[in-house]
Scaffold this active site. Structure first.
Site, PDB file in Angstrom:
ATOM      1  N   ASP A  50     -14.389   7.542   5.576  1.00 26.02           N
ATOM      2  CA  ASP A  50     -13.824   7.273   6.889  1.00 26.02           C
ATOM      3  C   ASP A  50     -14.917   7.263   7.951  1.00 26.02           C
ATOM      4  O   ASP A  50     -15.820   8.112   7.938  1.00 26.02           O
ATOM      5  CB  ASP A  50     -12.805   8.349   7.275  1.00 26.02           C
ATOM      6  CG  ASP A  50     -11.528   8.278   6.456  1.00 26.02           C
ATOM      7  OD1 ASP A  50     -11.297   7.238   5.799  1.00 26.02           O
ATOM      8  OD2 ASP A  50     -10.765   9.259   6.481  1.00 26.02           O
ATOM      9  N   ARG A  64       5.037   1.963   9.786  1.00 24.11           N
ATOM     10  CA  ARG A  64       4.976   3.192   8.985  1.00 24.11           C
ATOM     11  C   ARG A  64       5.998   4.167   9.561  1.00 24.11           C
ATOM     12  O   ARG A  64       5.738   4.884  10.520  1.00 24.11           O
ATOM     13  CB  ARG A  64       3.565   3.771   8.998  1.00 24.11           C
ATOM     14  CG  ARG A  64       2.547   2.832   8.353  1.00 24.11           C
ATOM     15  CD  ARG A  64       1.148   3.398   8.347  1.00 24.11           C
ATOM     16  NE  ARG A  64       0.196   2.434   7.793  1.00 24.11           N
ATOM     17  CZ  ARG A  64      -1.126   2.628   7.761  1.00 24.11           C
ATOM     18  NH1 ARG A  64      -1.649   3.736   8.263  1.00 24.11           N
ATOM     19  NH2 ARG A  64      -1.920   1.711   7.231  1.00 24.11           N
ATOM     20  N   ASP A  90       0.834  -1.188   0.000  1.00 20.18           N
ATOM     21  CA  ASP A  90       0.000   0.000   0.000  1.00 20.18           C
ATOM     22  C   ASP A  90       0.876   1.247   0.000  1.00 20.18           C
ATOM     23  O   ASP A  90       1.759   1.406   0.851  1.00 20.18           O
ATOM     24  CB  ASP A  90      -0.893  -0.021   1.249  1.00 20.18           C
ATOM     25  CG  ASP A  90      -1.934   1.074   1.241  1.00 20.18           C
ATOM     26  OD1 ASP A  90      -1.879   1.936   0.350  1.00 20.18           O
ATOM     27  OD2 ASP A  90      -2.799   1.062   2.117  1.00 20.18           O
ATOM     28  N   SER A 121     -10.876   3.433   7.708  1.00 18.41           N
ATOM     29  CA  SER A 121     -10.885   3.937   6.335  1.00 18.41           C
ATOM     30  C   SER A 121     -11.297   2.772   5.453  1.00 18.41           C
ATOM     31  O   SER A 121     -10.752   1.670   5.589  1.00 18.41           O
ATOM     32  CB  SER A 121      -9.498   4.448   5.939  1.00 18.41           C
ATOM     33  OG  SER A 121      -9.474   4.867   4.590  1.00 18.41           O
ATOM     34  N   GLN A 143      -4.288  -3.475  12.720  1.00 15.60           N
ATOM     35  CA  GLN A 143      -5.691  -3.288  12.368  1.00 15.60           C
ATOM     36  C   GLN A 143      -6.280  -4.581  11.811  1.00 15.60           C
ATOM     37  O   GLN A 143      -5.562  -5.496  11.437  1.00 15.60           O
ATOM     38  CB  GLN A 143      -5.857  -2.145  11.368  1.00 15.60           C
ATOM     39  CG  GLN A 143      -5.231  -2.368  10.002  1.00 15.60           C
ATOM     40  CD  GLN A 143      -5.361  -1.133   9.102  1.00 15.60           C
ATOM     41  OE1 GLN A 143      -5.318  -0.002   9.557  1.00 15.60           O
ATOM     42  NE2 GLN A 143      -5.494  -1.361   7.813  1.00 15.60           N
ATOM     43  N   GLU A 167     -10.493   8.881  13.794  1.00 16.00           N
ATOM     44  CA  GLU A 167     -10.770   7.990  12.662  1.00 16.00           C
ATOM     45  C   GLU A 167     -10.536   6.553  13.101  1.00 16.00           C
ATOM     46  O   GLU A 167      -9.432   6.177  13.477  1.00 16.00           O
ATOM     47  CB  GLU A 167      -9.869   8.320  11.475  1.00 16.00           C
ATOM     48  CG  GLU A 167     -10.067   7.397  10.285  1.00 16.00           C
ATOM     49  CD  GLU A 167      -8.943   7.482   9.277  1.00 16.00           C
ATOM     50  OE1 GLU A 167      -8.502   6.415   8.819  1.00 16.00           O
ATOM     51  OE2 GLU A 167      -8.488   8.608   8.972  1.00 16.00           O
TER      52      GLU A 167
END
Length: 337
Positions: free
Chosen positions: A238, A112, A58, A254, A127, A251
């Protein structure tokens, strides 16, 4: 770094560390079960590592650097650590033979490296990634909203379940989730930034789904960035929940209906990323070799943080933080794991 860290004036964790660890397991088990039942999903294993150069990892907003390395026994091929599985899942549905109405979910763990660390953001991302096969006629806003409502139902069920286990964790989610497009949000609050708009609308309705993220608004600005090659920017969004502890919208998910061949070419052009069209994943879409799907990610640590009323994501996951965050959390009575 850490400039956006928010420390509540008076903070005391409702559960101690051991209670927190037990509650994290309870939340994950219950929500996972509710989610899989509601969306008809089967749990599968997921990769932490991917081969570079296939277009499967991604790209997120298209600017984040991936963590990569060369491996002793895999010659001539750089290895990348996952950023998310938005593209990989679609291929898995095809390889494993899932049919319309069926889907998968998995525990996704990612690194990340370019995240700016604050109350909600960590270099370590965990997640539930999910993806489900739909038909071409289901590529519409109605389908999107239906799946959002199912996920919201699982959230409500989990909050109610947790309250029975720990009565001090009082429910705060509203009965229903409110839908609004990013353009409607800009029209409503033209003088605010996108994040300020999210905070304002979510404070009012407490649970909001902002539809259509990635493309340009009438102002010429984007509501938020999205990679051009997984979500269809006209059919995504979202899930935002109002979080009184941090006095802002959070959030939680997504998600969106994925690009078909037309949306892919259009969005690659808009993003000036036409060169990606030759990659394996993109060719599979253009040749209609992959199923039409809807999918998304739901933050595990964020969900636990929300339900357990924590001030920092580091209270529900173990990660690496800079000295500023460690010092400020200590002063603010925020116990990082």
């Amino acid at each position: 770094m850490g400039k956006s860290l928010f420390i509540p004036k008076v903070y005391q964790s409702i559960l101690d560390i051991i209670q927190t660890e037990k509650a994290i397991k309870q939340i994950k088990d219950h929500f996972e079960s509710e989610l899989s039942d509601a969306l008809n999903l089967t749990r599968i294993s997921a990769p932490l590592l991917l081969r570079a150069g296939q277009g499967i990892n991604d790209d997120l907003n298209g600017v984040e650097r991936m963590v990569s390395f060369d491996a002793l026994d895999v010659s001539n091929t750089p290895i990348e650590i996952v950023q998310s599985l938005a593209k990989w899942k679609r291929g898995a549905l095809s390889r494993y033979g899932f049919i319309e109405g069926e889907g998968i979910y998995t525990d996704m763990n990612a690194i990340r490296r370019d995240e700016e660390l604050d109350n909600l953001h960590s270099m370590y991302v965990d997640q539930w990634d999910w993806e489900k096969v739909i038909n071409y006629k289901q590529r519409n806003i109605r389908t999107l909203k239906n799946e959002v409502r199912k996920i919201y139902g699982a959230l409500k069920s989990t909050e109610k379940y947790l309250n029975k286990q720990y009565p001090s964790l009082e429910p705060i989610l509203p009965e229903d989730i409110y839908f609004i497009t990013s353009q409607e949000l800009e029209d409503k609050y033209p003088d605010l930034t996108p994040k300020q708009r999210e905070d304002k609308i979510t404070k009012e309705f407490r649970a909001v789904f902002v539809i259509q993220i990635g493309g340009l608004l009438k102002s010429g600005e984007k509501h938020d960035g999205r990679s051009p090659d997984y979500d269809d920017w006209t059919l995504n969004g979202d899930i935002l929940l109002w979080y009184p502890i941090l006095e802002r919208a959070v959030e939680i998910s997504s998600m969106g209906i994925r690009v078909d061949e037309r949306a892919l070419l259009k969005q690659l052009k808009q993003a000036k990323a036409n060169h990606r069209a030759v990659l394996d994943f993109h060719q599979s879409i253009l040749k209609r070799e992959l199923p039409y799907t809807i999918g998304g990610g739901i933050g595990q640590s964020r969900l636990c943080m929300f339900f357990l009323k924590k001030a920092h994501i580091g209270e529900v996951q173990v990660s690496v933080w800079n000295d500023h965050i460690i010092d400020e959390c200590k002063k603010g009575n925020i116990p990082l794991l």
